[in-house]
Design an enzyme around this catalytic site. Structure first.
Site, PDB file in Angstrom:
ATOM      1  N   SER A 100      -2.387   0.803  -9.092  1.00  0.00           N
ATOM      2  CA  SER A 100      -2.688  -0.090  -7.974  1.00  0.00           C
ATOM      3  C   SER A 100      -3.910  -1.002  -8.205  1.00  0.00           C
ATOM      4  CB  SER A 100      -2.861   0.767  -6.712  1.00  0.00           C
ATOM      5  OG  SER A 100      -3.321  -0.006  -5.653  1.00  0.00           O
ATOM      6  N   ASP A 139      -0.340   3.385   1.191  1.00  0.00           N
ATOM      7  CA  ASP A 139       0.044   4.806   1.212  1.00  0.00           C
ATOM      8  C   ASP A 139       0.024   5.343  -0.219  1.00  0.00           C
ATOM      9  OD1 ASP A 139       0.872   7.236   2.271  1.00  0.00           O
ATOM     10  OD2 ASP A 139       2.998   6.684   2.310  1.00  0.00           O
ATOM     11  N   HIS A 199      -4.669   9.386  -2.168  1.00  0.00           N
ATOM     12  CA  HIS A 199      -5.453   9.732  -0.986  1.00  0.00           C
ATOM     13  C   HIS A 199      -6.790  10.384  -1.324  1.00  0.00           C
ATOM     14  CE1 HIS A 199      -2.250   8.213   1.247  1.00  0.00           C
ATOM     15  NE2 HIS A 199      -1.733   9.297   1.788  1.00  0.00           N
TER      16      HIS A 199
HETATM   17  N1  SAH Z   1       5.291   5.934   0.930  1.00  0.00           N
HETATM   18  C1  SAH Z   1       5.913   7.096   0.318  1.00  0.00           C
HETATM   19  C2  SAH Z   1       4.933   8.169  -0.103  1.00  0.00           C
HETATM   20  C3  SAH Z   1       3.907   7.714  -1.105  1.00  0.00           C
HETATM   21  S1  SAH Z   1       3.139   9.084  -1.926  1.00  0.00           S
HETATM   22  C4  SAH Z   1       6.987   7.700   1.237  1.00  0.00           C
HETATM   23  O1  SAH Z   1       7.341   7.082   2.232  1.00  0.00           O
HETATM   24  O2  SAH Z   1       7.489   8.775   0.957  1.00  0.00           O
HETATM   25  C5  SAH Z   1       1.887   8.279  -2.828  1.00  0.00           C
HETATM   26  C6  SAH Z   1       2.369   7.489  -4.022  1.00  0.00           C
HETATM   27  O3  SAH Z   1       1.260   6.733  -4.487  1.00  0.00           O
HETATM   28  C7  SAH Z   1       2.863   8.314  -5.219  1.00  0.00           C
HETATM   29  O4  SAH Z   1       4.178   7.944  -5.551  1.00  0.00           O
HETATM   30  C8  SAH Z   1       1.885   7.967  -6.358  1.00  0.00           C
HETATM   31  O5  SAH Z   1       2.501   7.811  -7.643  1.00  0.00           O
HETATM   32  C9  SAH Z   1       1.321   6.641  -5.893  1.00  0.00           C
HETATM   33  N2  SAH Z   1      -0.026   6.386  -6.389  1.00  0.00           N
HETATM   34  C10 SAH Z   1      -1.122   7.158  -6.224  1.00  0.00           C
HETATM   35  N3  SAH Z   1      -2.190   6.604  -6.802  1.00  0.00           N
HETATM   36  C11 SAH Z   1      -1.753   5.443  -7.363  1.00  0.00           C
HETATM   37  C12 SAH Z   1      -2.392   4.413  -8.121  1.00  0.00           C
HETATM   38  N4  SAH Z   1      -3.680   4.459  -8.414  1.00  0.00           N
HETATM   39  N5  SAH Z   1      -1.639   3.385  -8.549  1.00  0.00           N
HETATM   40  C13 SAH Z   1      -0.318   3.313  -8.261  1.00  0.00           C
HETATM   41  N6  SAH Z   1       0.336   4.253  -7.538  1.00  0.00           N
HETATM   42  C14 SAH Z   1      -0.377   5.298  -7.096  1.00  0.00           C
HETATM   43 MG    MG Z   2       1.743   9.016   3.342  1.00  0.00          MG
END
Ligand code: SAH
Ligand code: MG
Length: 208
Positions: free
Chosen positions: A120, A137, A140
Site C-alpha cells: 500500500s 481496510d 491494522h
Molecule cells: N476488505 C477485506 C478484508 C481486508 S483484510 C474484506 O472485506 O474481507 C486486510 C488486507 O490488507 C489483507 O488482504 C492484507 O494482505 C492487506 N494488507 C495489509 N497490509 C498491507 C500493505 N501494507 N499493503 C498492501 N496490502 C496490505
Molecule cells: Mg476489516
C-alpha cells in the site's frame, strides 16, 4: 446469485450491514463526484470489493483494489485471523490473489475492478489521481495504519468520502490503530467530518 450473495459467500471480514452501508456511501460518492474513481486498500478475498465494485459500476466509474495479497500481520500463522487454506505451499506465504480474482469473476466485475498487487505505501507514493471514495481496510498495526492515513487520505478529492473499517473507540471491542491512527487524525486535521457509523465502519466526508 446476486452480487450481494456473492459478497456474503466470500471469505472475509465484512459483516452484511457494514457492507450495505459501504455500498450506500460509495453510491453517494459516485453521484456527487461523477467520473472520479474509487479505491480500496485491503481486498483480501474480495468480499468488500464486490459491494464497492457494484457501486462503482452503477456510478459509471472504476474501483482500484490495492493489496499485496500476502496477508496482514494478524492473518499470519499463529495469529488470531489466520486461515491455513490461504497459504501457497510452494511459497510458504499467504496468497489471496487467486481467491480475489475468482470472486471478481463470479460477481461479473472484471470490467470494473482493477486489482493493484503491491504494498500500500509503495502504490500510494506513486498515486496522483483524486478519488471520489477511499476505503481503508489494510494492515491494522500502528505503522501500516499510520502510513495508510498519511499517504492515501490526501488523495480524496474535496467533496469525496473516506471510509475506515475496524474503528473501535472502546479497546474492549478490538485493536486501536484504525481508530487512533486514521479516524481521529482525519477529524483532527479539519479536512474530514463524520457522516455515518455502522458497526465498526466509519464514513467521513472531505470538506477542506
Ligand atoms: N476488505 C477485506 C478484508 C481486508 S483484510 C474484506 O472485506 O474481507 C486486510 C488486507 O490488507 C489483507 O488482504 C492484507 O494482505 C492487506 N494488507 C495489509 N497490509 C498491507 C500493505 N501494507 N499493503 C498492501 N496490502 C496490505
Ligand atoms: Mg476489516
Amino acid at each position: 446469485m446476486t452480487r450481494r450473495e456473492v459478497a456474503l459467500s466470500t471469505n472475509g471480514f465484512m459483516p452484511a450491514e457494514e457492507g450495505d452501508a459501504l455500498h450506500a456511501a460509495a453510491l453517494r460518492a459516485g453521484t456527487e463526484m461523477p467520473g472520479r474513481p474509487f479505491l480500496e486498500v485491503g481486498s483480501y478475498c474480495g468480499r468488500s470489493t464486490v459491494w464497492l465494485g457494484d457501486a462503482a459500476e452503477q456510478s459509471g466509474t472504476v474501483l482500484f483494489a490495492v493489496d499485496h495479497h500476502r496477508g496482514s500481520e494478524e492473518n499470519q500463522a499463529g495469529w488470531e485471523w489466520h486461515d491455513e487454506s490461504l497459504v501457497d505451499p510452494a511459497v510458504g506465504l499467504m496468497d489471496t490473489l487467486p481467491h480475489f480474482r475468482h470472486t471478481i469473476w463470479k460477481a461479473d466485475l472484471e470490467k470494473v475492478v482493477i486489482g493493484v498487487v503491491g504494498a500500500s505505501p509503495l502504490v500510494a507514493r506513486h498515486w496522483t489521481t483524486p478519488l471520489a471514495f477511499l476505503f481503508i481496510d489494510g494492515g491494522h498495526g500502528v505503522e501500516p495504519a499510520r502510513l495508510d492515513y498519511e499517504l492515501w487520505t490526501s488523495h480524496v478529492a474535496v467533496g469525496g468520502y473516506l471510509a475506515i473499517h475496524d474503528v473501535f473507540p472502546d479497546p474492549a471491542d478490538g485493536g486501536r490503530p484504525p481508530y487512533e491512527q486514521i479516524y481521529l487524525p482525519a477529524l483532527a486535521s479539519g479536512r474530514f467530518v463524520d457522516v455515518s457509523a455502522t458497526g465498526s465502519l466509519r464514513v467521513l466526508k472531505r470538506v477542506a
